[in-house]
Structure formats: C-alpha cells, structure tokens
Design an enzyme around this catalytic site. Structure first.
Site, PDB file in Angstrom:
ATOM      1  N   LEU A  65     -23.241   2.209 -27.350  1.00 47.38           N
ATOM      2  CA  LEU A  65     -23.547   2.248 -28.791  1.00 47.38           C
ATOM      3  C   LEU A  65     -22.244   1.772 -29.529  1.00 47.38           C
ATOM      4  CD1 LEU A  65     -25.127   5.714 -28.439  1.00 47.38           C
ATOM      5  CD2 LEU A  65     -26.486   3.793 -28.953  1.00 47.38           C
ATOM      6  N   PRO A  66     -22.525   1.339 -30.595  1.00 49.83           N
ATOM      7  CA  PRO A  66     -21.552   0.969 -31.575  1.00 49.83           C
ATOM      8  C   PRO A  66     -20.071   1.835 -31.648  1.00 49.83           C
ATOM      9  CG  PRO A  66     -23.673   0.483 -32.614  1.00 49.83           C
ATOM     10  CD  PRO A  66     -23.808   1.449 -31.609  1.00 49.83           C
ATOM     11  N   THR A  96     -17.164   2.146 -26.754  1.00 51.68           N
ATOM     12  CA  THR A  96     -15.878   2.337 -27.181  1.00 51.68           C
ATOM     13  C   THR A  96     -15.592   3.042 -28.418  1.00 51.68           C
ATOM     14  OG1 THR A  96     -14.852   0.112 -26.261  1.00 51.68           O
ATOM     15  CG2 THR A  96     -13.571   0.920 -27.712  1.00 51.68           C
ATOM     16  N   LYS A 171      -8.398   2.490 -22.592  1.00 52.96           N
ATOM     17  CA  LYS A 171      -8.966   1.359 -23.249  1.00 52.96           C
ATOM     18  C   LYS A 171      -8.350   1.103 -24.601  1.00 52.96           C
ATOM     19  CE  LYS A 171     -12.281  -1.568 -24.876  1.00 52.96           C
ATOM     20  NZ  LYS A 171     -12.441  -2.879 -24.299  1.00 52.96           N
ATOM     21  N   LYS A 246     -11.446  -2.579 -35.298  1.00 54.55           N
ATOM     22  CA  LYS A 246     -12.146  -1.357 -35.169  1.00 54.55           C
ATOM     23  C   LYS A 246     -11.037  -0.785 -33.949  1.00 54.55           C
ATOM     24  CE  LYS A 246     -15.550   0.381 -31.991  1.00 54.55           C
ATOM     25  NZ  LYS A 246     -16.380   0.283 -30.931  1.00 54.55           N
TER      26      LYS A 246
END
Ligand code: NAD
Length: 298
Positions: A65-66, A96, A171, A246
């Site tokens: 998902l976003p 992420t 990450k 982001k």
C-alpha cells in the site's frame, strides 16, 4: 499456497503476477477495479473487500500500500484484516512506512495470534517485474522462515533484519543515505565541472577514488556521464523525487521518535521539498542536480 494480496499498484501488481507464475493461488483486492481485473485475467480470484479476503481460506496475506495511513486502515479498520482474519494466518506488509507504525500494527496482530512481518523492498518497478527485489524483513525468526519461500518468488535477496520494525528501519536508513549521497554527488560533480574538469573524466576519478558511491558509479546525476540512467533521458522514469521526499520524511519522523539527530538528512529533506514545490516532484531524484546547474540539465 493460498495467498491474499492487497494493493495492486506499480509494485504490487508485478509482485502478485510473480506469485501466480510460481504456482500459488491468489485472492486479491484493490480499491481500483481495473487493477483487480488485470490480476483476475492472469488467474487470481477477486475479493470484494479486505474483510472478505481475510475471512477466506488464505494462509498468508501480503499488503503493498502507499503509506502508513493506508496500512493502518487496511489492518486496523472496522472492516479491516485483523477484525476478520483467522488466527495463525501470517501477515506480511511490504509497503514502505515508518518503523513505529509497523511495530504498532504488528503488536496488535501478534496479540490476536497472527504473526506479522514488515518486509519493505528495494529494486523499484523493474525489480518487481523481474522478481529480483531485495526484501528487508522485521519480525520473529519463525515467521521469517515461513515467509521466505513465498518472498523468494518475488525477490532475490531476502534478509532478516531482526525484530518487528527493523525491516522498515533498514529501508529508511538506506534511503536516507541515498538521498544525502545523491545530493553530495550532484554537488561534487557540479563543482569539478565548473572548475573545468570534463564530467566523464571527473566521474572516472571519483569512481576509482574515495568519493565513490552508488550515486556516482551506478546512477550518476550528471548528464552525458552514463547511459541507461535517468540523467541520460531528461530525468524521466526511475525513482521519483516525491518518493525520495516521502522516504526522507519517514526518516525524519522515525528519528524524532527516538531523539536521534538527523542533520544532513533534514537538509536533504528540505532541498527535495523545495525541488518538489518548484514542480519537479515527478522527475527522477537524481534531477536534484538542477539546483546546482542550469546548462545541460534542462
Ligand atoms: P501505487 O500507488 O502504485 O500502488 C498502491 C496501490 O494500493 C494502488 O493500486 C491503490 O489503489 C491501492 N490502495 C490504496 N489504498 C488501498 C486500500 N485501502 N485497500 C486496497 N488497496 C488500496 O504505489 P507503489 O509504487 O506500488 O508503491 C507501494 C509501496 O511500495 C509504497 O509504500 C512505496 O513507497 C513502496 N515502494 C515503491 C517503489 C517504486 O519504485 N514504486 C520502490 C520501493 C518501494
């Protein structure tokens, strides 16, 4: 294996297709009907909602998902996965998001008997299509071993980073460094060229010297230095500046929560924010070199 997959966007769709290719049975859900249809055409079953998907026969559920609000809604919402999933079903979130949100969702899942892994990826849409993604995985070793063969159908490097949230932490740390190193490379290349060094010669020196990094030797932002990188095609394709923004935001928020100073990271975030405001958010993140140069980078 019976697998549920939610989030069939640029990354999720090719990942789900690779699971089908590997012979797994897939039940899928996305808010966009066309995204679901594409997977149904390839052999998946459609679920009408996350609740219906979770209540079915699935043994493992993957989400792509976003961002964190979508993940929280899909897992913790009234009609979400946790309210309907059978105990024991393994949950894997590959979106992420910040490590704190990942830990919060995982703790709620574990508390009701559903092991959960955070498993963000690197490798981009090309890696998703080719099945060569790197998965950075946080959660228990037992859950990791259960998920590993499934993740191996979508990726080449499957790395257990530690407890819940550490996949997201790895990450975020990597992409923080990537954002900083790209700006550093852009700055150094621009200075050397302004002082009269040929860009290819300068890149060659850096890439055999102590300044070498991925941004300089694999993804050089200076036009004309490398083929097959976004700098060679007007900064189209690749990893968008807004996606880098982001990820720097995630790093900054995670750092705030553990009171860890981010000095260069904060500056990198502000530079990408200004760059985005100027209308460059869709350009590849190496286009940040435009802050340093007018000529050759238009
Ligand atoms: P995307 O926007 O293309 O896809 C997201 C999908 O989720 C969309 O199809 C959307 O309809 C769906 N969705 C949103 N809310 C939903 C809900 N409530 N229920 C079901 N589906 C819902 O994004 P993407 O590029 O596939 O990226 C997904 C994640 O992977 C992001 O967290 C991104 O940061 C990360 N990521 C992306 C890349 C990349 O190169 N695109 C690389 C590595 C990691």
């Amino acid at each position: 294996m019976q697998i549920g997959f939610l989030g069939l966007g640029n990354m999720g769709a090719p990942m789900a297709l690779n699971l089908l290719k590997a012979g797994h049975q897939l039940t899928v859900f996305d808010l966009v009907p066309a995204a679901v249809e594409r997977l149904v055409d390839a052999g998946a079953r459609a679920a009408a909602s996350p609740a219906e998907l979770a209540a079915g026969e699935v043994e493992l559920i993957i989400t792509m998902l976003p961002a964190a609000p979508h993940v929280k809604q899909v897992y913790l919402g009234k009609e979400g996965l946790l309210a309907h999933v059978r105990p024991g079903v393994l949950l894997v979130d590959s979106s992420t998001i910040d490590p704190i949100s990942a830990r919060e969702v995982a703790a709620k899942a574990e508390a009701q008997g559903n092991p959960m892994l955070d498993a963000p990826v690197s490798g981009g849409t090309g890696g998703a299509a080719a099945g060569t993604l790197t998965f950075m995985v946080g959660g228990s070793a037992t859950a990791f071993e259960r998920a590993r063969p499934i993740l191996a159908a979508m990726g080449r490097n499957i790395v257990h980073c530690g407890a819940a949230g550490t996949g997201q932490a790895a990450k975020v740390a990597n992409n923080l460094l990537l954002g900083i190193s790209m700006i550093g490379t852009a700055e150094a290349m621009s200075l050397g060229v302004a002082l009269g060094v040929d860009p290819k010669v300068l890149a060659g020196i850096i890439n055999t010297s102590s300044g070498r990094c991925w941004s300089s030797d694999t993804y050089n932002p200076f036009p004309g230095v490398m083929d097959n990188v976004p700098a060679a095609r007007g900064y189209s394709g690749g990893f968008g500046s807004d996606l880098m923004l982001k990820d720097l935001g995630l790093a900054s928020e995670a750092a705030r929560q553990v009171r860890q100073p981010l000095l260069l990271g904060a500056l990198a975030q502000q530079l990408y924010q200004a760059f985005s405001l100027q209308g460059n958010g869709q350009l590849d993140f190496s286009a940040i070199i435009k802050l340093y140069r007018k000529e050759d980078c238009a």
